[in-house]
Design a protein around this motif. Structure first.
Motif, PDB file in Angstrom:
ATOM      1  N   GLN A 470       0.834  -1.205   0.000  1.00 35.03           N
ATOM      2  CA  GLN A 470       0.000   0.000   0.000  1.00 35.03           C
ATOM      3  C   GLN A 470       0.867   1.253   0.000  1.00 35.03           C
ATOM      4  OE1 GLN A 470      -3.704  -0.306   0.224  1.00 35.03           O
ATOM      5  NE2 GLN A 470      -3.318   1.670  -0.733  1.00 35.03           N
ATOM      6  N   GLY A 471       1.937   1.210   0.786  1.00 34.25           N
ATOM      7  CA  GLY A 471       2.832   2.363   0.841  1.00 34.25           C
ATOM      8  C   GLY A 471       3.532   2.625  -0.471  1.00 34.25           C
ATOM      9  N   ASN A 472       3.961   1.554  -1.153  1.00 39.01           N
ATOM     10  CA  ASN A 472       4.624   1.747  -2.452  1.00 39.01           C
ATOM     11  C   ASN A 472       3.649   2.241  -3.517  1.00 39.01           C
ATOM     12  OD1 ASN A 472       7.050   1.001  -1.376  1.00 39.01           O
ATOM     13  ND2 ASN A 472       7.057  -1.069  -2.210  1.00 39.01           N
ATOM     14  N   LEU A 473       2.369   1.845  -3.382  1.00 37.78           N
ATOM     15  CA  LEU A 473       1.351   2.391  -4.286  1.00 37.78           C
ATOM     16  C   LEU A 473       1.210   3.895  -4.059  1.00 37.78           C
ATOM     17  CD1 LEU A 473      -0.924   2.142  -6.347  1.00 37.78           C
ATOM     18  CD2 LEU A 473      -2.474   1.541  -4.463  1.00 37.78           C
ATOM     19  N   THR A 474       1.242   4.301  -2.797  1.00 39.83           N
ATOM     20  CA  THR A 474       1.166   5.731  -2.479  1.00 39.83           C
ATOM     21  C   THR A 474       2.300   6.501  -3.151  1.00 39.83           C
ATOM     22  OG1 THR A 474       0.170   5.245  -0.320  1.00 39.83           O
ATOM     23  CG2 THR A 474       1.168   7.417  -0.597  1.00 39.83           C
ATOM     24  N   ILE A 475       3.504   5.969  -3.053  1.00 39.18           N
ATOM     25  CA  ILE A 475       4.668   6.633  -3.646  1.00 39.18           C
ATOM     26  C   ILE A 475       4.534   6.710  -5.163  1.00 39.18           C
ATOM     27  CG2 ILE A 475       7.159   6.443  -4.006  1.00 39.18           C
ATOM     28  CD1 ILE A 475       7.287   5.085  -1.222  1.00 39.18           C
ATOM     29  N   ALA A 476       4.079   5.609  -5.780  1.00 44.69           N
ATOM     30  CA  ALA A 476       3.926   5.586  -7.242  1.00 44.69           C
ATOM     31  C   ALA A 476       2.903   6.623  -7.702  1.00 44.69           C
ATOM     32  CB  ALA A 476       3.516   4.189  -7.695  1.00 44.69           C
ATOM     33  N   LEU A 477       1.775   6.699  -7.003  1.00 40.76           N
ATOM     34  CA  LEU A 477       0.742   7.664  -7.360  1.00 40.76           C
ATOM     35  C   LEU A 477       1.237   9.099  -7.165  1.00 40.76           C
ATOM     36  CD1 LEU A 477      -2.312   5.850  -5.743  1.00 40.76           C
ATOM     37  CD2 LEU A 477      -1.940   6.199  -8.200  1.00 40.76           C
ATOM     38  N   VAL A 480       3.425  10.298 -10.097  1.00 37.66           N
ATOM     39  CA  VAL A 480       2.741  10.661 -11.355  1.00 37.66           C
ATOM     40  C   VAL A 480       1.781  11.835 -11.138  1.00 37.66           C
ATOM     41  CG1 VAL A 480       2.962   8.365 -12.328  1.00 37.66           C
ATOM     42  CG2 VAL A 480       0.925   8.914 -10.996  1.00 37.66           C
ATOM     43  N   GLY A 481       1.798  12.421  -9.943  1.00 39.95           N
ATOM     44  CA  GLY A 481       1.004  13.620  -9.693  1.00 39.95           C
ATOM     45  C   GLY A 481      -0.454  13.383  -9.388  1.00 39.95           C
ATOM     46  N   GLU A 482      -0.847  12.152  -9.073  1.00 42.97           N
ATOM     47  CA  GLU A 482      -2.231  11.857  -8.706  1.00 42.97           C
ATOM     48  C   GLU A 482      -2.386  12.039  -7.192  1.00 42.97           C
ATOM     49  OE1 GLU A 482      -3.745   8.185 -10.238  1.00 42.97           O
ATOM     50  OE2 GLU A 482      -2.864   8.477 -12.226  1.00 42.97           O
ATOM     51  N   TYR A 483      -2.427  13.304  -6.770  1.00 42.60           N
ATOM     52  CA  TYR A 483      -2.339  13.625  -5.354  1.00 42.60           C
ATOM     53  C   TYR A 483      -3.536  13.122  -4.550  1.00 42.60           C
ATOM     54  CZ  TYR A 483       1.339  16.628  -7.130  1.00 42.60           C
ATOM     55  OH  TYR A 483       2.472  17.093  -7.760  1.00 42.60           O
ATOM     56  N   GLU A 484      -4.737  13.275  -5.079  1.00 42.64           N
ATOM     57  CA  GLU A 484      -5.918  12.819  -4.346  1.00 42.64           C
ATOM     58  C   GLU A 484      -5.887  11.308  -4.157  1.00 42.64           C
ATOM     59  OE1 GLU A 484      -8.213  14.156  -2.700  1.00 42.64           O
ATOM     60  OE2 GLU A 484      -8.144  16.272  -3.242  1.00 42.64           O
ATOM     61  N   HIS A 485      -5.530  10.577  -5.230  1.00 42.76           N
ATOM     62  CA  HIS A 485      -5.448   9.121  -5.127  1.00 42.76           C
ATOM     63  C   HIS A 485      -4.309   8.699  -4.197  1.00 42.76           C
ATOM     64  CE1 HIS A 485      -7.603   8.824  -9.271  1.00 42.76           C
ATOM     65  NE2 HIS A 485      -8.475   8.752  -8.267  1.00 42.76           N
ATOM     66  N   ALA A 486      -3.225   9.427  -4.258  1.00 45.81           N
ATOM     67  CA  ALA A 486      -2.097   9.132  -3.373  1.00 45.81           C
ATOM     68  C   ALA A 486      -2.498   9.352  -1.919  1.00 45.81           C
ATOM     69  CB  ALA A 486      -0.899  10.004  -3.731  1.00 45.81           C
ATOM     70  N   PHE A 487      -3.247  10.433  -1.666  1.00 40.67           N
ATOM     71  CA  PHE A 487      -3.699  10.716  -0.305  1.00 40.67           C
ATOM     72  C   PHE A 487      -4.650   9.629   0.186  1.00 40.67           C
ATOM     73  CE2 PHE A 487      -6.009  13.817   2.697  1.00 40.67           C
ATOM     74  CZ  PHE A 487      -5.117  13.523   3.716  1.00 40.67           C
ATOM     75  N   ASP A 488      -5.548   9.179  -0.681  1.00 41.10           N
ATOM     76  CA  ASP A 488      -6.460   8.086  -0.313  1.00 41.10           C
ATOM     77  C   ASP A 488      -5.679   6.821   0.020  1.00 41.10           C
ATOM     78  OD1 ASP A 488      -8.671   9.675  -0.693  1.00 41.10           O
ATOM     79  OD2 ASP A 488      -9.085   8.963  -2.719  1.00 41.10           O
ATOM     80  N   SER A 489      -4.645   6.539  -0.769  1.00 37.37           N
ATOM     81  CA  SER A 489      -3.817   5.362  -0.519  1.00 37.37           C
ATOM     82  C   SER A 489      -3.077   5.479   0.808  1.00 37.37           C
ATOM     83  CB  SER A 489      -2.812   5.178  -1.668  1.00 37.37           C
ATOM     84  OG  SER A 489      -1.988   4.064  -1.451  1.00 37.37           O
ATOM     85  N   ALA A 490      -2.568   6.685   1.091  1.00 39.51           N
ATOM     86  CA  ALA A 490      -1.871   6.911   2.362  1.00 39.51           C
ATOM     87  C   ALA A 490      -2.812   6.718   3.546  1.00 39.51           C
ATOM     88  CB  ALA A 490      -1.269   8.319   2.381  1.00 39.51           C
ATOM     89  N   LEU A 491      -4.050   7.176   3.409  1.00 38.75           N
ATOM     90  CA  LEU A 491      -5.039   7.008   4.478  1.00 38.75           C
ATOM     91  C   LEU A 491      -5.364   5.534   4.714  1.00 38.75           C
ATOM     92  CD1 LEU A 491      -7.504   9.972   3.769  1.00 38.75           C
ATOM     93  CD2 LEU A 491      -5.809   9.789   5.601  1.00 38.75           C
ATOM     94  N   LYS A 492      -5.412   4.754   3.624  1.00 38.75           N
ATOM     95  CA  LYS A 492      -5.664   3.317   3.764  1.00 38.75           C
ATOM     96  C   LYS A 492      -4.557   2.656   4.574  1.00 38.75           C
ATOM     97  CE  LYS A 492      -8.401   2.662  -0.449  1.00 38.75           C
ATOM     98  NZ  LYS A 492      -8.439   2.047  -1.804  1.00 38.75           N
ATOM     99  N   ARG A 493      -3.322   3.051   4.274  1.00 38.79           N
ATOM    100  CA  ARG A 493      -2.210   2.470   5.037  1.00 38.79           C
ATOM    101  C   ARG A 493      -2.282   2.888   6.504  1.00 38.79           C
ATOM    102  NH1 ARG A 493       4.295   1.908   3.980  1.00 38.79           N
ATOM    103  NH2 ARG A 493       4.802   1.502   6.142  1.00 38.79           N
TER     104      ARG A 493
END
Length: 783
Positions: A470-477, A480-493
């Motif tokens: 999950q954390g590596n998905l956050t970094i990948a997002l 690529v500048g997908e900040y909202e999706h990255a933030f959602d991924s960070a919250l999941k972790r």
């Protein structure tokens, strides 16, 4: 989450780092107890799936920043892991890293330590315990060449069957250094002689031998034999041989007074140990037992007389283990010299897995301690890509070794090599979580973020609660500048577990997100900055020594223009020898760039930057970036203001060579400054071409657009100047400089109405900017 403030008895926690060492799928543990003493903490864990209990031992958060404490704990790990091979030593099952700090997973001892159990032990149990202690220490001395140096009843643990095990190897050494004199002890007086001293004295004075108290360089196993004598005395009488109110009182007795005589001509002590005790407690080591075997020989008749079941005291080996840090050499010696090794063609060797397993276990422990270079050397001979390509129908130790080898390569800056390993492993049909974690890390390092995103999403289908995927998905997002999706991924972790790594990644997302929208939506950016500050604070509470978060705080304070905080936090990082060099360099660069970038037009700021670099020449050799900062500062604040003797505009050859020559990639090191230099030299066309090329790649760059607008306007190209001025306002409505730039362009073009409107708007935005920044500072500075 592993947070002592929130943890309580009965709480359920997810610890996948531990579960992997238990060969179980479930990572859920129940907290059965929390015990803190001195500088350490021990958490009693129950694993429902196996119905077993474990002890998780680490350093209390408030002491993690004390390097002496950390070093002592790491020394303990080094010996304890290897000593666990002996069945008479309390077993360390694995070394794991939680919240950025090392922990040891050990077998839980339900009957506690000997200091509490001693009054309730039978004669037989006491002698049994002594025999097990002596044989355990003998094994460690003979096989590892170390002594304990802190033997006492509280360091002897009892399992469910009442069997004694030697524990707490924090002071184990081949050679010890303690006090140089008793007088030095007085400078460190404490009133808790039962505690291991943290000052000059090394050990627990109640059980310390005279040579240990005097700090003699050459102490050996006879020092531990003296401590065993003190414990035997306590077994017989209920108290150690020497007591006192202070460390000095007890130390003085050990040095100068004889212990109370036990037994007599016609009577014996309860256990019959008086003669053994007397010899153990001789002041001169030469007069004591010279070996554990001698001591055991005198104890055995008493053990038989007391009916001790000797089979419960047999010395044995649980498994083979190496001393941390010595495995690579021992493995190479085995591979080169062991006659059991089968040597085939093309350099291949075939060895028994039981002989190789100790080295692989050591490599796992080294990774947990972030000693990747040592781990890489151990894994290297085990990684055979051509064989892995054939072994695609199963996943076992060779595949795990390859995946961890890839991780080591990543950490050592060799991601391209790691990628080749993972491309082979990707052909396997039974990929575990470690594959998705380590491979996605490699892809992120190589900036192959879309591939990393797809890989992480695939992995999360099979391992939905894996925090690392999950954390590596956050970094990948994020990449690529997908900040909202990255933030959602960070919250999941964070929902899975709020450890320092999760908090760090979430802080990363918020910083990048806030930076990206700072010009278009400053109020939202400030709210993100506040949340980032909360996450940093929470992470530093979990681990005050997690310097990466301190670095993130420097970035955060720079973002909200808090110069005072930057000038406090950054020097504390780059000026500390305890902080990793990479973080020190980064903190220094951020501080100097903050001075330079936020002091545009300020001679005082420029002078401060140049003076610092001049007075700290040592940093230039380890941080080449400082040379760029120095040259940029000279160019901006000094060179582009002066002229040559004939009135011509000139730049120094050094600055020209650095900033006006393209790199191998075809771009300028600093396109903005290159364009400024060209314009200063009167080469306006070349300056505009540099900017046009740069903005084609980075179309929303604030400084690039602003400079483009001003250069066009200054050159009389008002149409283009107005276009870029209007564009600047569109992309950065929350920056007063946008309106200043538009007002300048409109003034140059003779559009008085637009110039007036831009100034009015700028005058409104500027105080609102300042208010929001002050609001953020006040929020982050609150108690």
């Amino acid at each position: 989450m592993l947070n002592l403030d929130h943890m309580h008895i009965g709480s359920s926690i997810e610890l996948p780092e531990i579960a992997t060492h238990l060969s179980n799928k479930s990572s859920r543990f129940i907290v059965k107890g929390i015990f803190a003493g001195g500088m350490g903490v021990c958490i009693r864990l129950f694993h429902p799936e196996t119905n077993k209990e474990f002890a998780l031992k680490g350093i209390r958060p408030e002491f993690i920043s004390e390097q002496v404490t950390v070093d002592r704990f790491l020394d303990e790990l080094k010996v304890w892991v290897a000593a666990s091979s002996c069945n008479l030593i309390a077993e360390a099952l694995a070394v794991v890293r939680l919240n950025g700090s090392p922990y040891v997973l050990a077998t839980w001892m339900p009957n506690g330590d000997l200091s509490h159990s001693l009054p309730h032990l039978t004669k037989t149990k006491k002698i049994e315990a002594l025999l097990r202690i002596i044989r355990g220490l003998s094994w460690v001395k003979n096989n590892l060449g170390v002594i304990h140096r802190d033997l006492k009843p509280s360091n002897i643990f009892l399992d469910k069957d009442g069997l004694a095990y030697v524990a707490d190897w924090g002071l184990a050494r081949p050679i010890g250094h303690a006090l140089h004199s008793v007088g030095k002890t007085m400078a460190n007086i404490v009133n808790r002689p039962d505690r291991t001293q943290q000052g000059s004295f090394i050990g627990t004075v109640t059980y310390a031998a005279p040579e240990q108290i005097m700090g003699l360089a050459a102490i050996d196993h006879r020092t531990d034999i003296y401590a065993i004598g003190c414990m035997m005395f306590e077994f017989e009488t209920g108290a150690p041989p020497f007591l006192g109110k202070t460390v000095f009182d007890i130390a003085n007795q050990h040095l100068r007074e004889k212990p109370k005589k036990l037994g007599g001509w016609f009577s014996s002590t309860d256990l019959g140990l008086e003669h053994i005790i007397a010899r153990c407690l001789e002041k001169n080591p030469k007069d004591r037992y010279q070996s554990y075997e001698q001591l055991e020989s005198d104890l055995l008749p008493i053990a038989k007389k007391q009916g001790v079941a000797l089979q419960r005291c047999e010395q044995g080996t649980r498994y083979k283990r190496t001393v941390l840090g010595q495995g690579e050499k021992q493995q190479m010696d085995m591979l080169m010299n062991d006659p059991k090794i089968i040597r085939g063609k093309n350099g291949y060797m075939v060895a028994d897995m039981s002989d190789l397993l100790p080295f692989l276990i050591e490599a796992d422990s080294l990774i947990a301690l972030e000693r990747y270079a040592e781990a890489e050397k151990i894994y290297r001979p085990h990684v055979l890509p051509e064989m892995l390509e054939k072994w695609t129908g199963w996943w076992g130790l060779p595949h795990d070794a390859a995946a961890n080898y890839g991780l080591c390569l990543d950490r050592l800056g060799r991601a391209l090599e790691a990628e080749k390993i993972f491309l082979v492993l990707a052909k396997n049909g039974l990929k575990p979580a470690v594959f998705y974690v380590n491979y996605s890390l490699t892809l992120n390092i190589l900036k192959k973020s879309r591939q990393a995103t797809d890989l992480c999403r695939e992995g999360l289908k099979y391992f939905p609660n894996d925090i690392d995927i999950q954390g590596n998905l956050t970094i990948a997002l994020l990449q690529v500048g997908e900040y909202e999706h990255a933030f959602d991924s960070a919250l999941k972790r964070l929902k899975i577990r709020r450890d320092v790594h999760s908090l760090d990644e979430a802080a990363d997302v918020l910083f990048e997100y806030a930076t990206a929208i700072r010009c278009t939506d400053l109020p939202r950016a400030i709210e993100l900055a506040k949340t980032m500050g909360d996450l940093i604070k929470e992470g530093l509470h979990l681990n005050p020594n997690y310097h990466i978060l301190r670095m993130k705080e420097v970035l955060l304070r720079s973002l909200i223009q808090d110069a005072e905080a930057v000038n406090t936090i950054a020097p504390a990082l780059w000026g500390s020898e305890l902080v990793p060099l990479d973080i020190r360099k980064y903190a220094l660069i951020q501080m100097l760039e903050h001075w330079a970038d936020n002091g545009w037009g300020s001679d005082a700021k420029a002078d401060a930057v140049l003076q610092f670099i001049k007075t700290h020449p040592g940093w230039l050799s380890v941080t080449p970036k400082l040379k760029e900062i120095e040259l940029r500062t000279i160019a901006r604040y000094q060179m582009m203001r002066g002229k040559g003797k004939a009135g011509e505009r000139v730049i120094s050859p050094e600055i020209g060579d650095y900033f006006l020559n393209k790199k191998s990639s075809g771009s300028f090191p600093d396109p903005i400054l290159a364009a400024q230099l060209k314009y200063w030299l009167g080469e306006t066309k070349e300056a505009l071409e540099i900017l046009a090329t740069y903005l084609a790649d980075v179309p929303d760059d604030f400084n690039g657009i602003r400079l483009m607008a001003m250069l066009h306007a200054s050159s009389g190209n008002f149409t283009e100047g107005m276009k870029y001025g209007q564009l600047l306002v569109e992309i950065a409505p929350w920056r007063a400089e946008s309106y200043d730039c538009l007002a300048f362009v409109a003034g140059q073009a003779g559009d008085a109405n637009l110039e007036k409107q831009a100034k009015i708007k700028g005058d409104k935005v500027f105080p609102e900017e300042a208010r929001l920044y002050e609001e953020a500072k006040a929020y982050l500075n609150r108690k």
